[in-house]
Design an enzyme around this catalytic site. Sequence first.
Site, PDB file in Angstrom:
ATOM      1  N   HIS A  97     -44.641 -78.986  53.546  1.00  0.00           N
ATOM      2  CA  HIS A  97     -44.228 -80.103  54.399  1.00  0.00           C
ATOM      3  C   HIS A  97     -44.817 -81.409  53.871  1.00  0.00           C
ATOM      4  O   HIS A  97     -45.907 -81.425  53.313  1.00  0.00           O
ATOM      5  CB  HIS A  97     -44.713 -79.907  55.836  1.00  0.00           C
ATOM      6  CG  HIS A  97     -44.332 -78.588  56.418  1.00  0.00           C
ATOM      7  ND1 HIS A  97     -43.042 -78.216  56.654  1.00  0.00           N
ATOM      8  CD2 HIS A  97     -45.093 -77.530  56.801  1.00  0.00           C
ATOM      9  CE1 HIS A  97     -43.018 -77.000  57.158  1.00  0.00           C
ATOM     10  NE2 HIS A  97     -44.240 -76.562  57.257  1.00  0.00           N
ATOM     11  N   HIS A 172     -47.026 -72.801  51.491  1.00  0.00           N
ATOM     12  CA  HIS A 172     -47.408 -71.734  52.411  1.00  0.00           C
ATOM     13  C   HIS A 172     -46.220 -70.895  52.851  1.00  0.00           C
ATOM     14  O   HIS A 172     -45.068 -71.335  52.755  1.00  0.00           O
ATOM     15  CB  HIS A 172     -48.079 -72.322  53.653  1.00  0.00           C
ATOM     16  CG  HIS A 172     -47.190 -73.232  54.448  1.00  0.00           C
ATOM     17  ND1 HIS A 172     -47.007 -74.549  54.121  1.00  0.00           N
ATOM     18  CD2 HIS A 172     -46.411 -73.006  55.531  1.00  0.00           C
ATOM     19  CE1 HIS A 172     -46.169 -75.098  54.990  1.00  0.00           C
ATOM     20  NE2 HIS A 172     -45.781 -74.189  55.858  1.00  0.00           N
ATOM     21  N   ARG A 192     -38.132 -76.196  51.158  1.00  0.00           N
ATOM     22  CA  ARG A 192     -38.183 -74.797  50.745  1.00  0.00           C
ATOM     23  C   ARG A 192     -38.379 -74.723  49.233  1.00  0.00           C
ATOM     24  O   ARG A 192     -37.638 -75.345  48.468  1.00  0.00           O
ATOM     25  CB  ARG A 192     -36.883 -74.114  51.169  1.00  0.00           C
ATOM     26  CG  ARG A 192     -37.026 -72.643  51.388  1.00  0.00           C
ATOM     27  CD  ARG A 192     -35.748 -72.029  51.971  1.00  0.00           C
ATOM     28  NE  ARG A 192     -35.524 -72.439  53.342  1.00  0.00           N
ATOM     29  CZ  ARG A 192     -34.380 -72.947  53.793  1.00  0.00           C
ATOM     30  NH1 ARG A 192     -33.348 -73.122  53.004  1.00  0.00           N
ATOM     31  NH2 ARG A 192     -34.256 -73.283  55.065  1.00  0.00           N
TER      32      ARG A 192
HETATM   33 ZN    ZN Z   1     -44.830 -74.652  57.744  1.00  0.00          ZN
END
Ligand code: ZN
Length: 316
Positions: A97, A172, A192
Amino acid sequence: MNDLIFLEPVFHGKLWGGRRMEEEYGYELPDGPVGECWAISAHPNGDCKVQGGSWDGRYLSQLWDEHRELFGNLEGDRFPLLIKILDAQDDLSIQVHPDDAYANEHENGSLGKRECWYILDAREGGDIVVGQRAANRDEFAQMVEDGRWDDLLNRVPIKKDDFFQIDPGTVHAILGGTLVLETQQSSDVTYRVYDFDRRQADGSLRELHLKQATDVIDYATKAPENGTVTAPEVDGVTQLVSTPNYAVERVRVTSDAPVTMRQEWPFLNVSVVEGSGSVLANGTKADLPKGTHFIAPANSGDLVFEGNMMLIVSHV
Ligand code: ZN
Protein backbone atom coordinates in the site's frame (compact mmCIF):
# COMPACT_ATOMS: atom_id res chain seq x y z
CA MET A 1 -22.67 11.89 28.25
CA ASN A 2 -22.65 9.97 24.98
CA ASP A 3 -24.01 6.45 24.39
CA LEU A 4 -21.72 3.71 23.17
CA ILE A 5 -22.12 3.26 19.41
CA PHE A 6 -22.66 -0.40 18.47
CA LEU A 7 -22.15 -1.18 14.80
CA GLU A 8 -23.47 -3.73 12.34
CA PRO A 9 -20.61 -5.23 10.32
CA VAL A 10 -20.51 -5.14 6.51
CA PHE A 11 -19.36 -8.39 4.89
CA HIS A 12 -17.40 -8.75 1.68
CA GLY A 13 -17.46 -11.94 -0.35
CA LYS A 14 -13.95 -12.97 -1.46
CA LEU A 15 -12.77 -16.00 -3.39
CA TRP A 16 -10.08 -16.59 -0.78
CA GLY A 17 -12.58 -16.36 2.10
CA GLY A 18 -14.74 -18.91 3.89
CA ARG A 19 -17.65 -19.37 6.31
CA ARG A 20 -15.68 -19.41 9.51
CA MET A 21 -16.98 -16.12 10.95
CA GLU A 22 -20.47 -17.65 11.07
CA GLU A 23 -19.54 -20.11 13.79
CA GLU A 24 -16.77 -18.08 15.47
CA TYR A 25 -18.79 -14.89 15.92
CA GLY A 26 -22.39 -15.89 15.16
CA TYR A 27 -22.56 -13.48 12.22
CA GLU A 28 -25.27 -13.86 9.60
CA LEU A 29 -23.11 -14.07 6.52
CA PRO A 30 -24.22 -13.53 2.94
CA ASP A 31 -23.97 -16.61 0.69
CA GLY A 32 -20.65 -17.83 -0.64
CA PRO A 33 -17.11 -17.47 0.66
CA VAL A 34 -16.77 -14.41 2.89
CA GLY A 35 -13.30 -12.97 3.38
CA GLU A 36 -13.78 -9.70 5.18
CA CYS A 37 -15.95 -8.35 7.95
CA TRP A 38 -15.74 -4.55 8.03
CA ALA A 39 -16.58 -4.17 11.68
CA ILE A 40 -15.95 -0.47 12.34
CA SER A 41 -15.96 1.45 9.09
CA ALA A 42 -17.26 4.64 7.53
CA HIS A 43 -15.55 3.90 4.20
CA PRO A 44 -17.84 4.30 1.14
CA ASN A 45 -17.09 0.68 0.16
CA GLY A 46 -18.57 -0.55 3.46
CA ASP A 47 -20.20 1.99 5.75
CA CYS A 48 -21.40 0.45 9.03
CA LYS A 49 -24.89 1.11 10.38
CA VAL A 50 -25.49 1.86 14.06
CA GLN A 51 -27.44 -0.79 15.97
CA GLY A 52 -29.66 0.48 18.80
CA GLY A 53 -29.21 3.51 21.03
CA SER A 54 -29.81 7.15 20.15
CA TRP A 55 -28.31 6.80 16.67
CA ASP A 56 -30.03 3.57 15.60
CA GLY A 57 -30.03 3.11 11.82
CA ARG A 58 -27.62 5.95 11.03
CA TYR A 59 -24.41 5.26 9.15
CA LEU A 60 -21.09 5.88 10.82
CA SER A 61 -20.15 8.28 8.00
CA GLN A 62 -23.29 10.36 8.84
CA LEU A 63 -22.36 10.55 12.50
CA TRP A 64 -18.88 11.64 11.49
CA ASP A 65 -20.26 14.35 9.16
CA GLU A 66 -23.11 15.60 11.34
CA HIS A 67 -22.10 14.89 14.94
CA ARG A 68 -18.39 15.51 15.10
CA GLU A 69 -18.72 16.16 18.83
CA LEU A 70 -19.03 12.37 19.26
CA PHE A 71 -15.45 12.16 18.00
CA GLY A 72 -14.07 14.95 20.14
CA ASN A 73 -14.41 17.41 17.22
CA LEU A 74 -11.47 15.72 15.56
CA GLU A 75 -10.58 17.33 12.24
CA GLY A 76 -10.59 15.50 8.92
CA ASP A 77 -12.93 14.82 6.03
CA ARG A 78 -13.49 11.14 6.91
CA PHE A 79 -13.54 8.78 9.88
CA PRO A 80 -9.86 7.88 9.89
CA LEU A 81 -9.76 4.18 10.88
CA LEU A 82 -11.18 0.90 9.66
CA ILE A 83 -11.39 -2.30 11.72
CA LYS A 84 -11.74 -5.61 9.90
CA ILE A 85 -11.74 -9.31 10.60
CA LEU A 86 -10.30 -11.41 7.77
CA ASP A 87 -10.96 -15.11 7.27
CA ALA A 88 -8.32 -16.31 4.84
CA GLN A 89 -9.04 -19.89 3.80
CA ASP A 90 -6.76 -19.40 0.82
CA ASP A 91 -3.74 -17.11 0.24
CA LEU A 92 -4.36 -13.43 -0.43
CA SER A 93 -2.33 -11.84 -3.20
CA ILE A 94 1.09 -10.33 -2.44
CA GLN A 95 0.49 -6.60 -2.13
CA VAL A 96 1.75 -3.25 -0.93
CA HIS A 97 0.00 0.00 0.00
CA PRO A 98 1.08 3.60 -0.61
CA ASP A 99 1.52 6.28 2.04
CA ASP A 100 -0.78 9.31 2.29
CA ALA A 101 1.30 11.51 -0.03
CA TYR A 102 1.45 8.97 -2.88
CA ALA A 103 -2.22 7.98 -2.53
CA ASN A 104 -3.33 11.60 -2.44
CA GLU A 105 -1.45 12.34 -5.65
CA HIS A 106 -2.18 9.14 -7.60
CA GLU A 107 -5.46 7.84 -6.16
CA ASN A 108 -7.90 10.76 -6.20
CA GLY A 109 -7.11 12.14 -2.79
CA SER A 110 -7.44 8.79 -1.06
CA LEU A 111 -5.61 8.10 2.19
CA GLY A 112 -2.59 5.83 2.16
CA LYS A 113 -2.81 2.64 4.13
CA ARG A 114 -0.94 1.76 7.27
CA GLU A 115 -2.29 -1.43 8.78
CA CYS A 116 -1.60 -3.95 11.51
CA TRP A 117 -2.66 -7.51 12.18
CA TYR A 118 -3.55 -9.29 15.36
CA ILE A 119 -3.48 -13.02 14.63
CA LEU A 120 -6.70 -14.45 16.10
CA ASP A 121 -5.95 -17.94 14.86
CA ALA A 122 -3.46 -19.69 12.61
CA ARG A 123 -3.15 -23.21 11.35
CA GLU A 124 -0.31 -25.45 12.53
CA GLY A 125 2.81 -24.48 10.57
CA GLY A 126 1.07 -21.43 9.13
CA ASP A 127 2.94 -18.37 7.91
CA ILE A 128 2.47 -14.98 6.30
CA VAL A 129 4.49 -12.66 4.09
CA VAL A 130 5.87 -9.48 5.67
CA GLY A 131 8.67 -7.63 3.92
CA GLN A 132 10.93 -8.41 0.98
CA ARG A 133 14.67 -8.83 0.36
CA ALA A 134 15.56 -6.76 -2.71
CA ALA A 135 17.96 -3.90 -1.97
CA ASN A 136 16.48 -1.52 -4.50
CA ARG A 137 13.93 -1.05 -7.24
CA ASP A 138 16.03 -2.57 -10.03
CA GLU A 139 16.83 -5.67 -8.05
CA PHE A 140 13.17 -6.03 -7.12
CA ALA A 141 12.07 -5.74 -10.77
CA GLN A 142 14.71 -8.29 -11.83
CA MET A 143 13.67 -10.83 -9.18
CA VAL A 144 10.02 -10.42 -10.19
CA GLU A 145 10.92 -10.92 -13.84
CA ASP A 146 12.90 -14.06 -12.98
CA GLY A 147 10.06 -15.36 -10.80
CA ARG A 148 12.38 -15.71 -7.79
CA TRP A 149 9.50 -15.31 -5.34
CA ASP A 150 10.95 -17.56 -2.64
CA ASP A 151 14.14 -15.45 -2.50
CA LEU A 152 12.27 -12.18 -2.73
CA LEU A 153 9.45 -12.59 -0.23
CA ASN A 154 10.03 -12.76 3.52
CA ARG A 155 7.84 -15.49 4.98
CA VAL A 156 7.32 -15.45 8.73
CA PRO A 157 5.91 -18.33 10.77
CA ILE A 158 2.85 -17.30 12.78
CA LYS A 159 0.88 -18.45 15.77
CA LYS A 160 -2.23 -17.25 17.54
CA ASP A 161 -1.74 -13.92 19.37
CA ASP A 162 1.12 -12.71 17.18
CA PHE A 163 1.04 -9.10 16.05
CA PHE A 164 2.47 -7.40 12.95
CA GLN A 165 2.72 -3.74 12.07
CA ILE A 166 2.60 -3.21 8.27
CA ASP A 167 3.75 0.27 7.34
CA PRO A 168 3.03 1.71 3.89
CA GLY A 169 5.64 0.36 1.46
CA THR A 170 5.85 -3.04 3.16
CA VAL A 171 5.20 -5.99 0.84
CA HIS A 172 2.78 -8.35 2.58
CA ALA A 173 0.17 -11.08 2.31
CA ILE A 174 -2.07 -12.97 4.66
CA LEU A 175 -1.88 -16.65 3.73
CA GLY A 176 -4.46 -19.43 3.99
CA GLY A 177 -5.62 -20.76 7.36
CA THR A 178 -5.36 -17.41 9.15
CA LEU A 179 -7.96 -15.40 11.04
CA VAL A 180 -6.86 -11.81 11.59
CA LEU A 181 -8.14 -8.64 13.19
CA GLU A 182 -6.84 -5.75 11.13
CA THR A 183 -6.65 -2.14 12.31
CA GLN A 184 -5.92 0.20 9.42
CA GLN A 185 -6.30 3.65 7.98
CA SER A 186 -9.64 4.04 6.23
CA SER A 187 -8.35 3.32 2.74
CA ASP A 188 -8.90 0.71 0.07
CA VAL A 189 -5.85 1.38 -2.11
CA THR A 190 -3.91 -1.81 -2.83
CA TYR A 191 -1.16 -2.49 -5.36
CA ARG A 192 -0.99 -6.15 -6.26
CA VAL A 193 2.53 -7.50 -6.78
CA TYR A 194 1.87 -11.19 -7.37
CA ASP A 195 -1.14 -13.48 -7.30
CA PHE A 196 0.60 -16.89 -7.52
CA ASP A 197 -0.39 -16.99 -11.21
CA ARG A 198 -3.88 -18.05 -10.16
CA ARG A 199 -6.60 -18.06 -12.81
CA GLN A 200 -9.96 -16.46 -12.13
CA ALA A 201 -13.25 -18.19 -12.98
CA ASP A 202 -13.07 -16.84 -16.54
CA GLY A 203 -9.49 -18.09 -16.97
CA SER A 204 -7.86 -14.66 -16.79
CA LEU A 205 -5.15 -13.52 -14.39
CA ARG A 206 -5.88 -10.73 -11.91
CA GLU A 207 -4.46 -7.36 -12.76
CA LEU A 208 -1.09 -6.52 -11.17
CA HIS A 209 0.16 -3.02 -10.35
CA LEU A 210 3.93 -3.45 -10.54
CA LYS A 211 4.73 0.11 -11.58
CA GLN A 212 2.91 1.62 -8.60
CA ALA A 213 4.18 -1.14 -6.32
CA THR A 214 7.84 -0.53 -7.19
CA ASP A 215 7.24 3.21 -6.72
CA VAL A 216 6.03 2.80 -3.16
CA ILE A 217 8.01 -0.18 -1.79
CA ASP A 218 10.30 0.63 1.11
CA TYR A 219 13.55 -1.14 0.16
CA ALA A 220 15.48 -0.06 3.24
CA THR A 221 13.54 -1.53 6.13
CA LYS A 222 14.62 -4.94 7.35
CA ALA A 223 11.87 -7.56 7.35
CA PRO A 224 10.76 -8.99 10.73
CA GLU A 225 11.55 -12.56 11.84
CA ASN A 226 8.49 -13.13 14.00
CA GLY A 227 5.41 -11.47 15.41
CA THR A 228 5.74 -12.37 19.06
CA VAL A 229 4.31 -9.72 21.36
CA THR A 230 7.00 -8.73 23.86
CA ALA A 231 5.41 -5.64 25.42
CA PRO A 232 4.43 -6.13 29.08
CA GLU A 233 0.83 -6.59 30.17
CA VAL A 234 -0.11 -4.02 32.81
CA ASP A 235 -3.46 -4.45 34.60
CA GLY A 236 -4.73 -6.50 31.67
CA VAL A 237 -3.62 -4.02 29.00
CA THR A 238 -0.82 -4.61 26.48
CA GLN A 239 0.23 -1.82 24.14
CA LEU A 240 0.72 -3.48 20.75
CA VAL A 241 1.74 -0.50 18.65
CA SER A 242 1.65 3.26 18.48
CA THR A 243 1.94 4.94 15.07
CA PRO A 244 1.14 8.42 13.71
CA ASN A 245 -2.24 7.04 12.55
CA TYR A 246 -3.35 4.77 15.37
CA ALA A 247 -2.45 3.06 18.62
CA VAL A 248 -3.66 -0.48 19.29
CA GLU A 249 -3.95 -2.32 22.59
CA ARG A 250 -4.97 -5.77 23.71
CA VAL A 251 -7.15 -5.94 26.81
CA ARG A 252 -7.63 -9.16 28.79
CA VAL A 253 -10.58 -9.26 31.15
CA THR A 254 -11.07 -12.15 33.59
CA SER A 255 -13.70 -12.80 36.24
CA ASP A 256 -11.08 -12.06 38.91
CA ALA A 257 -9.79 -8.99 37.16
CA PRO A 258 -12.29 -6.56 35.62
CA VAL A 259 -10.62 -3.78 33.66
CA THR A 260 -11.47 -0.09 33.85
CA MET A 261 -10.36 2.04 30.92
CA ARG A 262 -10.56 5.80 31.00
CA GLN A 263 -11.88 6.91 27.60
CA GLU A 264 -9.65 9.94 27.16
CA TRP A 265 -9.38 9.85 23.36
CA PRO A 266 -11.53 11.49 20.65
CA PHE A 267 -13.04 8.00 20.28
CA LEU A 268 -12.12 4.43 21.14
CA ASN A 269 -12.78 1.40 18.89
CA VAL A 270 -13.48 -1.83 20.79
CA SER A 271 -13.76 -5.36 19.36
CA VAL A 272 -14.57 -8.46 21.42
CA VAL A 273 -12.41 -11.12 19.78
CA GLU A 274 -12.56 -13.86 22.41
CA GLY A 275 -14.95 -14.81 25.20
CA SER A 276 -17.74 -12.54 26.33
CA GLY A 277 -18.69 -10.14 29.09
CA SER A 278 -20.17 -6.72 29.60
CA VAL A 279 -19.28 -3.07 29.64
CA LEU A 280 -20.57 -0.46 32.06
CA ALA A 281 -20.49 3.12 30.79
CA ASN A 282 -22.44 6.16 32.01
CA GLY A 283 -24.34 3.93 34.46
CA THR A 284 -25.63 1.68 31.66
CA LYS A 285 -24.48 -1.89 31.29
CA ALA A 286 -24.36 -3.59 27.89
CA ASP A 287 -23.70 -7.25 27.10
CA LEU A 288 -20.68 -7.95 24.96
CA PRO A 289 -21.00 -11.26 23.13
CA LYS A 290 -17.98 -12.44 21.14
CA GLY A 291 -17.80 -10.63 17.80
CA THR A 292 -19.28 -7.35 19.10
CA HIS A 293 -17.73 -4.10 17.87
CA PHE A 294 -18.44 -0.65 19.20
CA ILE A 295 -17.11 2.88 19.42
CA ALA A 296 -16.89 4.60 22.78
CA PRO A 297 -17.34 8.23 21.72
CA ALA A 298 -15.75 11.27 23.36
CA ASN A 299 -17.00 11.87 26.90
CA SER A 300 -17.87 8.21 27.53
CA GLY A 301 -16.09 8.47 30.86
CA ASP A 302 -14.85 5.26 32.45
CA LEU A 303 -15.53 1.96 30.70
CA VAL A 304 -15.73 -0.95 33.14
CA PHE A 305 -15.27 -4.33 31.46
CA GLU A 306 -16.33 -7.52 33.23
CA GLY A 307 -16.48 -11.15 32.21
CA ASN A 308 -13.95 -13.41 30.52
CA MET A 309 -12.88 -11.92 27.26
CA MET A 310 -10.14 -10.49 25.11
CA LEU A 311 -10.59 -7.11 23.42
CA ILE A 312 -8.62 -5.32 20.75
CA VAL A 313 -8.98 -1.57 21.14
CA SER A 314 -7.66 1.29 19.05
CA HIS A 315 -7.67 5.07 18.92
CA VAL A 316 -6.00 7.82 16.95
ZN1 ZN B 1 -2.80 -4.86 3.13
